[in-house]
Every structure is written in structure tokens, then in C-alpha cells.
Design a protein around this motif. Structure first.
Motif, mmCIF file in Angstrom:
data_model
loop_
_atom_site.group_PDB
_atom_site.id
_atom_site.type_symbol
_atom_site.label_atom_id
_atom_site.label_comp_id
_atom_site.label_asym_id
_atom_site.label_seq_id
_atom_site.Cartn_x
_atom_site.Cartn_y
_atom_site.Cartn_z
ATOM 1 N N PHE A 1 -0.204 9.365 6.379
ATOM 2 C CA PHE A 1 0.248 8.134 7.032
ATOM 3 C C PHE A 1 1.067 8.454 8.274
ATOM 4 N N THR A 2 1.976 9.400 8.163
ATOM 5 C CA THR A 2 2.853 9.756 9.278
ATOM 6 C C THR A 2 2.071 10.367 10.433
ATOM 7 N N ALA A 3 1.136 11.241 10.128
ATOM 8 C CA ALA A 3 0.344 11.887 11.182
ATOM 9 C C ALA A 3 -0.475 10.863 11.957
ATOM 10 N N ARG A 4 -1.083 9.945 11.253
ATOM 11 C CA ARG A 4 -1.895 8.927 11.923
ATOM 12 C C ARG A 4 -1.019 8.022 12.787
ATOM 13 N N LEU A 5 0.163 7.668 12.277
ATOM 14 C CA LEU A 5 1.082 6.835 13.056
ATOM 15 C C LEU A 5 1.493 7.535 14.338
ATOM 16 N N ASP A 6 1.834 8.802 14.219
ATOM 17 C CA ASP A 6 2.247 9.550 15.408
ATOM 18 C C ASP A 6 1.139 9.555 16.448
ATOM 19 N N TRP A 7 -0.092 9.789 15.996
ATOM 20 C CA TRP A 7 -1.230 9.813 16.947
ATOM 21 C C TRP A 7 -1.397 8.452 17.607
ATOM 22 N N PHE A 8 -1.366 7.404 16.792
ATOM 23 C CA PHE A 8 -1.612 6.055 17.304
ATOM 24 C C PHE A 8 -0.538 5.647 18.308
ATOM 25 N N LEU A 9 0.713 5.916 17.986
ATOM 26 C CA LEU A 9 1.802 5.504 18.873
ATOM 27 C C LEU A 9 1.800 6.300 20.176
ATOM 28 N N GLN A 10 1.368 7.550 20.112
ATOM 29 C CA GLN A 10 1.285 8.357 21.339
ATOM 30 C C GLN A 10 0.131 7.913 22.224
ATOM 31 N N ASN A 11 -0.951 7.490 21.610
ATOM 32 C CA ASN A 11 -2.139 7.131 22.372
ATOM 33 C C ASN A 11 -2.219 5.650 22.722
ATOM 34 N N ARG A 12 -1.391 4.845 22.113
ATOM 35 C CA ARG A 12 -1.339 3.426 22.471
ATOM 36 C C ARG A 12 0.100 3.031 22.782
ATOM 37 N N PRO A 13 0.669 3.605 23.835
ATOM 38 C CA PRO A 13 2.063 3.271 24.160
ATOM 39 C C PRO A 13 2.250 1.800 24.496
ATOM 40 N N ASP A 14 1.163 1.138 24.967
ATOM 41 C CA ASP A 14 1.266 -0.293 25.274
ATOM 42 C C ASP A 14 1.606 -1.105 24.027
ATOM 43 N N GLN B 1 8.473 11.216 5.200
ATOM 44 C CA GLN B 1 8.556 12.597 4.709
ATOM 45 C C GLN B 1 7.600 12.845 3.551
ATOM 46 N N LYS B 2 7.352 11.806 2.733
ATOM 47 C CA LYS B 2 6.532 11.963 1.530
ATOM 48 C C LYS B 2 5.064 11.603 1.740
ATOM 49 N N MET B 3 4.730 11.034 2.912
ATOM 50 C CA MET B 3 3.350 10.594 3.132
ATOM 51 C C MET B 3 2.831 11.176 4.439
ATOM 52 N N SER C 1 0.828 -1.209 0.000
ATOM 53 C CA SER C 1 0.000 0.000 0.000
ATOM 54 C C SER C 1 0.859 1.253 0.000
ATOM 55 N N LEU C 2 2.001 1.228 0.681
ATOM 56 C CA LEU C 2 2.908 2.375 0.658
ATOM 57 C C LEU C 2 3.487 2.595 -0.737
ATOM 58 N N GLU C 3 3.763 1.521 -1.447
ATOM 59 C CA GLU C 3 4.267 1.650 -2.814
ATOM 60 C C GLU C 3 3.199 2.260 -3.718
ATOM 61 N N LEU C 4 1.976 1.779 -3.575
ATOM 62 C CA LEU C 4 0.880 2.309 -4.395
ATOM 63 C C LEU C 4 0.558 3.755 -4.030
ATOM 64 N N ALA C 5 0.784 4.107 -2.769
ATOM 65 C CA ALA C 5 0.502 5.477 -2.318
ATOM 66 C C ALA C 5 1.436 6.498 -2.958
ATOM 67 N N LYS C 6 2.558 6.056 -3.488
ATOM 68 C CA LYS C 6 3.455 6.988 -4.168
ATOM 69 C C LYS C 6 2.779 7.609 -5.389
ATOM 70 N N GLU C 7 1.880 6.856 -6.017
ATOM 71 C CA GLU C 7 1.152 7.340 -7.184
ATOM 72 C C GLU C 7 -0.264 7.790 -6.841
#
Length: 879
Positions: free
Chosen positions: A657-670, A652-654, A569-575
Motif C-alpha cells: 500500500f505504501t509503495a503504491r501511494l508513494d508512486w502515485f503521489l510522485q507521479n500525480r502531483p496535481d 510501516q506495516k503495509m 480495507s486497511l483493517e482487513l489487510a491486517k489479517e
């Protein structure tokens, strides 16, 4: 550019259909599910080897060194007679699963020695005994032997004493798409003059007897002594044989008198056999026409003498079919040599070149026209007796949408002449090295609507399409995509990736809905391709203990699946940035699975055992109690496969994806804490996603690389050798279940008893281990080292360990310091006879202690991965 590469481009661009003809006959159509019309599903006995010569098949054709067109209307293969056998040698002989003491087993010696991807040149070799073939002895002795005995092989009968056999080499060369040269070279290896009859046989698959189209094709002899085959869809072909030889004709029809004592006039499929063996003139047509025909060529050869038979099958008439024949054959062979010289230009070892070329030849020869329409099979044909009532609720009745009629890569065209989903995924990797278009199409094929179940399940294999294989299709698709991109100088086939990605979403959803019984991200799946590895049959819906198994391997396979889909999905997201949200979904799902493995059902149960430092299955009892099944097996190593490395550039290019990851990792530290050093960047600013943190991975590798446990001289064993003296025993409901290390054949009948995962070395999982170590090294770099072997004091990087494991696997095929190939064990004929020792077999699996080849002997399917192991290792070495 080589001539073969040009052919592949022409085929890809639909300029010329170079694949129209190929080695598409199976080696065994009898004893298959698709030909079985019995009420009890007894495929092995519905059509036996003895019946096969008299039975017109419904779904496909078989033959020795056979070729056909891509729809298998017209077939060409070789029949032989040594003047002593009770039947013509028209098909390879072997024992059925009930007859063999270790399951089905072909009892012939033959090798696939060469092929180009377009089949512009092919060569195989068959060792045909000069004495009467020991059919009865092989069956009777195998019946006498039990599970604890070795298989009784053809070489054990002493049939090859004094080299009393013929080498029968068959070569094909394409002068054009539909113009095929065939040369059969027979050599007398024995000490005395010997006679042999060679019968190149041409026939039409029977398409007229079933009640849909009664148009009968025809082969007839024209006034020039050339056979002409005419078919309303295929057109006309001319079959020429050099020299004057007796032509024989009969019909590809069932001999109902021989099989069912029901008289019908005419000639039948076994007509040529009966004419030659019994001198029965009425068994062949008086007029030189029919639907099956052969040239009868009688040869007498002095000791060491060779004679060649030249034939030509072409869609256009040649006035002089054998003019420049030798030059055309040499040209095709030279073009094959040039193709492989280019492929192997970075390989310095001549022996490894030979191993790789024969491995790829075996894979290319193992293509087969696979035809199976489940709806028709279940309902029956208009002109045939209706199938038994039991069929309606019998084998595969839930798969009535399935309609297969394609060229497919087979695991082994005799022992496993049907596709298998997870085998095919591994086949695609080495095939992609030489024919990425074919590899991509094979992976796409199983996701088509006429293969994949409407609920999203991929078909497993014809014995039970609903069985569950490990979900490796996405892994294979991503790997093939990358191999293809590299071969195309960076041009990515995003159409392929996007199409297969969408279908894999359906399959992933099926897994989540069907194999997560409690909805807690812990997966079952049953045997998952590793037949008898467990304490009991993991596929059974009713375990002897009751309850179900929370599978470490099932869960780890799914973790790997999520990472494969994340990467795609990350590869396809480039396009197309829309795919960023799907990448987020699979990232989060991976973390949920990782969390579940650490805390099953949130009850503090971990599939990782801290004391043993290993992953185990957990038996979930009806009482809600749970028992760790402490079997140190490949099941506990599969968590290594769930690994992905992401470059900083992706983040850097997505931005979504990066914003959602940051939120998820901050809110689910477990959950964030479960994955390996996510907050730390590795070599070259990379991030690691894995089920294993660095420390835990080192502990797991300590066991895997221990020669007293998993590490064999020839790869990684499927079960720890610890269980040789310390078998695992489970007592439940008054019964005892145990697992003991068995380096060779299985001593149980679990899953047919024709394979063993309790100690041997298997190529597919070893390949995944090697690739996973390479991925880990991609993140950790050269500073991260592990002791290898355990206890040696020798510290190596993960890439060095991966390379060393590859060399152990390759070493089974290579001659060692004593000049012996480990895979041939104590078979002196194969080890020392100069006419045998450099012809290679590719076994299904290998003895965990000695490297001796076991199981199917022509399974270049996934054992063909050795070709891929040779290629990158040597390329890196040169760099």
C-alpha cells in the motif's frame, strides 16, 4: 455482569432466543404501499383509517402497545373504549399525506418510556381522552389550513381540558423467552369519576386467505376460562387474564359487506368493535373460539384513582399464572434499572440520563416485523382477485427479487412504518451502544441478496425502492464495527466487516456506473435524502432547465464513501494482505474525486466558489453552459464529512500500500496537492485525507459557525439564515425558481411537503458534522483553533466546537433556565403539566430558530442519535 447483558450473550450464542417476542407490530399498516392494490398507486386511499378495522391485512399487523413473535403469527395489543367514541380505539389515528397541511401526521399522544435490548422489560404510556375523540374536527380543520399555517394538533382541540383523560401505562416483562407478563395500569387524571373499557386483544395474522396454506390457527376458551392459541408453526400459547371477564371471539377476516357491499356469512375483524359499540351480538362468535379474541374489562375510576389489569401470555400452562406476578414484574424493572445504571455510570446529569433512556426506549420500541414479497405483490395471490394490469409497470416493478420478512428498525412506526436505507444507517449507531449484534445484523440485512438489487443498489424505501439515499452504509458499518470492538474489549468482528465490505463493493460500483453521468467523478444522485433543499426537484429526470446537476453533496458523499472503504480495507489487510490493493484503489479514487471537484470535466469549473468561500451545486445545461446554484445549504457543508486520519503505523506495516501511494503521489502531483498537508504529519505522526485543506476548512467553518447564517442555538441549520432576507432566485426558460430560509415547516409540496430542509436543524447531518470535527481534531490537535461563534473572538479547538455543537442539540430536550424544553415550543400542556413534561417526544427535525420539534413526533430513529451524543461527551468530560 447485569442480567440483561447475560441475556444478550445467551441470544448471541443461540443458547436462548430472547428476541423471539418483541414490540414488532407496526402502528399503521393502513395507507402503506405494501397493502396497496390500487391501479394508480394511491396507497393512502386504498385502505384508510376508517377501513382498517374491517380489512384483514395481507402483509402485517398493527396495534397499540403491540407485541408479536418474530414472524408475527400471533399478536397481542390493547384496545380501549371511553364509552363515548364511535369506534374502539384499536389503532392510533392520524391524517394522511393529502389530508394534513404538512403531510401525514399522527394525532395521538403516546410515549415510549423504557425497554431493554432483549425486551425483557418494556413500558409505554398512552394519553386517552375521556371525551369523544375529535376525529372529524382534526380532519376538517387541517383541511382548512394551508402550508403557511401550523399543524392543528390534538391538544389544540381542548380535549385535555381539566385533565379529562386516562393515563394508560402498558408494561411487559419476560419471565422467560416465551413467557410474557403484561400489566395495564389505567389512571383517571380527570376531576370526575369516569368509566373505561380495556380490551387486551390476541389474534393471528391472516395467513390462510391467500391461497398458499389454508390451515387456520385457532384461539379458544378452555374449561378453566383461559384462552389457548394454537398454530401449527408457532405451537400453543395460553393467554390468561386475572379475574372473571367476558371473553369475545371473532375472525380476522375482511368484512366484505361493509367495505364492498358483498355479503359473506360469518364474523369479521371488526366483530368485537361492533359488538361493543352497537351491541350487536351476531358480530361475535357464539362459540368461544376464533382467530381474534379479547377480554372485556370494564373499569370505573374515581378522580386520581389507578387500577391495574394483569395478563400473561406463555407457551406453557401455568396452574397459578398470577402467583408471584408482582415480584416478577418488579424484578424485570429492577434488572432494566441495573442495566441502564451500568450504561450511564459516567453520566452525572439525571436529566440527561432520562433523555438518553427514553431515546433508546423509543428506538427499541420502533422495531417492526416488515413483510413484503415484491414478486407475489406484483403477481397477486391465488385466492384473491388479480392485481390491476397497471401494476406490472408501476411502482417498484424493477425490484421483483425483493423478499423481506424480518425485524427491522423503523424511522417512526406510524408516520414512516417502512425502513429507509439512510435512516437505518444512523439508527445503527446508538443501537450499537446497547445491542451491537442487532445493529450489525440490521446493516448486513440491507446488503443481502433478497434486499440489495442485483445491480448493487440498496433499497431506499417502499414508496420508491429505486430512489437514491446518501451512501452512508459503509460509514455506519465502520462505526458499528469500532463500537462493537470497544464493547468486546478489543475483540474485532472481522467476519462482519469482511462480509459487509464485499457487498459494499457492489454498491460502490453501482454508484460509479449509475450516478457519474459524464464519467468525470462528479456525481449526481438526485434529492439524496434532503427533500426540498434545492432550487427544484433534484431527483427529476427532466429538470425544468434541461440538463443535469453536478452535485456538490453527491460528489462529497462519494468522497466520504471511498474513505470509508479505504479504512475498512486497511483493517482487513491486517489479517489478509490482499486487501492492500483495494485500499490503494480507494485511495486513488478519492484523489480523482477531489481533483474533479476542483476542475469539473477539466474545464476549469470548481464546485468551490473562491469569492463566497463555499461549495455549490453546478447546473450543467444542454448547451454545455454551467451555472453555479448559489444556495448556501447543507449541500455545501457535506465536503466536511470526507475526512480520514491514518496513523504512521499503517504505512510501516503495509509495504505494498505504501509503495503504491508513494508512486502515485510522485507521479500525480496535481492530485497530491489537493489533499490536506499529506506530506506533513500531524499530532502523533498522523496523516490527513480530506477534501478540505486547513485554510479552506476554516473559511467554510466561518460560515457554518456564524449565528447569522448556519449556527442556530440548537445546532447547525440545513440552510443559511442569510436566505431569509436574501432568497436565492434562478430565472430559466421564462420561469422563476427560488429558495428562502424557512426555519419551521415547509411551504411547498416538494416531496410531499411533509419535511423541510430549508432551515431546520436535522440530527443526522449534525451528527456527521460533529464526528467530522472530531476527526479533524484527531489530526490537528489542540493547537488548531477556530473562532466560535464567528465574530465572538472566542477561539476553540475543533474538539471543543464539536462538544459545544453536541450540547446545543441536547439542549432542545433539556429544561432551560425558565424550566421549559425548547422542543415543546408553545405547547403549554407539554411544558407545564407535571404528568406530561418529563415524557419526551423525539421529533423528525427542529425549528432552526426556536428548537421546536417538527415533523414525525416519534422518530427516535435518527433523532435517537442524541443518546450517542450524551454518552461520549460526558465520558470525555469525566476523564
Amino acid at each position: 455482569m447485569t442480567a440483561e447483558k447475560q441475556r444478550l450473550i445467551e441470544d448471541r450464542d443461540k443458547v436462548k432466543n430472547w428476541r423471539q417476542w418483541g414490540p414488532y407490530l407496526t402502528e399503521r399498516q393502513w395507507g402503506t404501499v405494501r397493502e396497496d392494490y390500487s391501479p394508480n398507486g394511491d396507497a393512502w386511499n386504498y385502505i384508510t383509517h376508517d377501513m382498517a378495522r374491517s380489512k384483514a391485512y395481507r402483509w402485517g399487523e398493527e396495534g397499540i402497545a403491540g407485541i408479536s413473535d418474530e414472524k408475527q403469527f400471533l399478536c397481542l395489543a390493547l384496545a380501549l373504549w371511553n364509552k363515548k367514541d364511535p369506534i374502539l380505539k384499536e389503532r392510533f389515528f392520524g391524517l394522511t399525506n393529502p389530508e394534513g397541511n404538512h403531510g401525514e401526521d399522527v394525532k395521538e399522544i403516546y410515549y415510549y418510556l423504557d425497554s431493554t435490548p432483549s425486551h425483557s422489560y418494556m413500558r409505554m404510556l398512552y394519553k386517552y381522552p375521556q371525551q369523544e375523540y375529535p376525529y372529524a374536527q382534526l380532519a376538517e380543520e387541517s383541511k382548512r389550513r394551508g402550508k403557511h399555517d401550523r399543524e392543528f394538533e390534538l391538544t389544540d382541540t381542548n380535549i385535555f381540558a381539566d385533565n379529562r383523560y386516562f393515563d394508560v401505562a402498558v408494561e411487559y416483562a419476560k419471565a422467560d423467552v416465551c413467557d410474557i407478563l403484561m400489566q395495564v395500569t389505567v389512571t383517571n387524571r380527570g376531576p370526575e369519576t369516569a368509566a373505561i373499557e380495556v380490551l387486551p386483544t390476541l389474534w393471528f395474522r391472516n395467513t390462510w386467505a391467500w391461497g398458499y396454506d389454508d390451515t387456520r390457527p385457532e384461539i379458544y376458551l378452555d374449561d378453566k376460562g383461559i384462552m389457548k392459541a394454537s398454530h401449527k408453526q408457532l405451537g400453543s400459547y395460553y393467554f390468561c387474564c386475572e379475574g372473571a371477564h367476558e371473553p369475545l371471539f371473532c375472525e380476522n377476516e375482511t368484512n366484505t359487506w361493509r367495505l364492498h357491499q358483498h355479503f359473506q356469512p360469518g364474523t369479521f375483524k371488526d366483530g368485537i368493535n361492533d359488538y361493543i359499540i352497537f351491541n350487536y351480538p351476531a358480530s361475535v362468535n357464539k362459540i368461544n373460539k376464533g382467530t381474534k379474541a379479547a377480554y372485556r374489562i370494564d373499569l370505573t375510576l374515581k378522580p386520581g384513582e389507578s387500577k391495574a389489569v394483569r395478563l400473561r401470555l406463555a407457551s406453557r400452562f401455568h396452574q397459578k399464572p398470577f402467583h408471584h406476578f408482582d415480584q416478577a414484574l418488579k424484578k424485570a424493572k429492577a434488572e432494566a434499572d441495573a442495566y441502564y445504571a451500568d450504561l450511564q455510570k459516567d453520566i452525572t446529569s439525571e436529566e440527561e440520563k432520562l433523555i438518553q433512556r427514553q431515546a433508546l426506549a423509543g428506538m427499541l420500541w420502533s422495531k417492526q416485523f416488515y413483510y413484503y414479497d415484491l414478486d407475489v405483490w406484483l403477481r397477486g395471490d391465488p385466492h384473491q382477485p388479480p392485481p390491476p394490469y397497471e401494476r406490472r409497470r408501476g411502482r417498484n416493478h424493477e425490484w421483483d427479487h425483493l423478499h423481506n420478512a424480518d425485524i427491522i428498525s423503523m424511522p417512526d412506526k406510524w408516520e414512516y412504518p417502512w425502513y429507509a436505507a439512510w435512516d437505518l444507517a444512523f439508527h445503527a449507531i446508538p443501537l450499537a451502544m446497547i445491542d451491537p449484534e442487532f445493529a450489525k445484523n440490521q446493516l448486513l440485512l440491507l446488503t443481502k441478496e433478497w434486499y440489495m438489487h442485483p445491480n448493487g443498489q440498496l433499497p431506499a424505501y417502499e414508496w420508491a425502492f429505486g430512489d437514491v439515499n446518501p451512501p452512508v452504509h459503509a460509514w455506519a458499518a465502520w462505526r458499528v464495527f469500532k463500537i462493537d470492538r470497544r464493547l468486546q474489549d478489543g475483540k474485532a468482528d472481522l467476519k462482519f466487516l469482511e462480509e459487509i465490505f464485499h457487498k459494499l463493493l457492489l454498491n460502490f460500483t453501482w454508484w460509479v456506473n449509475k450516478k457519474d453521468q459524464s464519467g468525470n467523478n462528479i456525481f449526481q444522485g438526485g434529492f439524496l435524502g434532503m427533500d426540498n433543499i434545492g432550487v427544484f426537484d433534484r431527483s427529476s429526470t427532466h429538470l425544468p432547465t434541461g440538463g443535469h446537476i453536478e452535485q456538490s453533496d453527491g460528489t462529497s458523499w462519494m468522497a466520504m464513501y471511498t474513505l470509508n472503504l479505504l479504512r475498512m480495507s486497511l483493517e482487513l489487510a491486517k489479517e489478509n494482505p490482499t486487501y492492500q490493493s483495494l485500499a490503494t484503489k480507494f485511495f486513488e479514487h478519492f484523489l480523482y474525486i477531489a481533483g474533479a471537484m476542483a476542475n469539473v470535466s477539466k474545464e476549469g469549473i470548481n464546485l468551490w466558489d473562491e469569492e463566497d468561500e463555499f461549495f455549490y451545486d453546478v447546473l450543467h445545461l444542454p448547451s454545455n453552459d454551467r451555472i453555479q446554484l448559489k444556495v448556501r445549504s447543507m449541500v455545501g457543508l457535506i465536503p466536511l464529512f470526507a475526512v480520514e486520519v491514518l496513523d504512521e503505523e499503517i504505512f510501516q506495516k503495509m509495504p505494498e500500500f505504501t509503495a503504491r501511494l508513494d508512486w502515485f503521489l510522485q507521479n500525480r502531483p496535481d492530485l497530491a496537492n489537493l489533499i490536506s498537508r499529506w506530506g506533513e504529519r500531524g499530532k502523533n505522526q498522523r496523516h490527513l485525507l480530506s477534501l478540505l485543506r486547513g485554510h479552506r476548512m476554516k473559511r467554510l467553518l466561518k460560515r457554518m459557525l456564524d449565528e447569522k447564517e448556519f449556527l442556530s442555538p440548537y445546532g447547525v441549520r440545513a440552510l443559511s439564515r442569510h436566505h431569509l432576507d436574501n432568497p436565492y432566485v434562478l430565472h430559466a426558460n421564462g420561469s422563476q425558481f427560488s429558495v428562502r430560509y424557512q426555519p419551521g415547516e415547509s411551504d411547498s409540496y416538494l416531496f410531499g411537503g411533509n419535511s423541510n430542509w430549508r432551515g431546520p436543524v436535522w440530527f443526522p447531518v449534525n451528527y456527521l458534522i460533529i464526528e467530522s470535527l472530531q476527526r479533524f481534531h484527531h489530526y490537528y490537535g489542540d493547537d488548531f483553533k477556530v473562532e466560535h461563534p464567528t465574530g465572538s473572538g472566542n477561539m476553540l479547538t475543533l474538539r471543543e466546537i464539536a462538544s459545544e455543537l453536541s450540547q446545543r442539540l441536547i439542549a432542545m430536550f433539556k429544561t432551560n433556565a425558565e424550566g421549559r424544553r425548547p422542543m415543546y415550543g408553545e405547547q403549554e400542556l407539554f411544558q407545564s403539566n407535571p404528568d406530561f413534561k418529563d415524557n419526551l417526544l423525539f421529533y423528525e427535525y427542529f425549528d432552526g430558530d426556536t428548537g421546536r420539534g417538527l415533523g414525525a413526533s416519534h422518530q427516535t430513529g435518527w433523532t435517537g442519535l442524541v443518546a450517542k451524543l450524551i454518552q461520549p461527551i460526558l465520558t470525555r468530560r469525566k476523564k
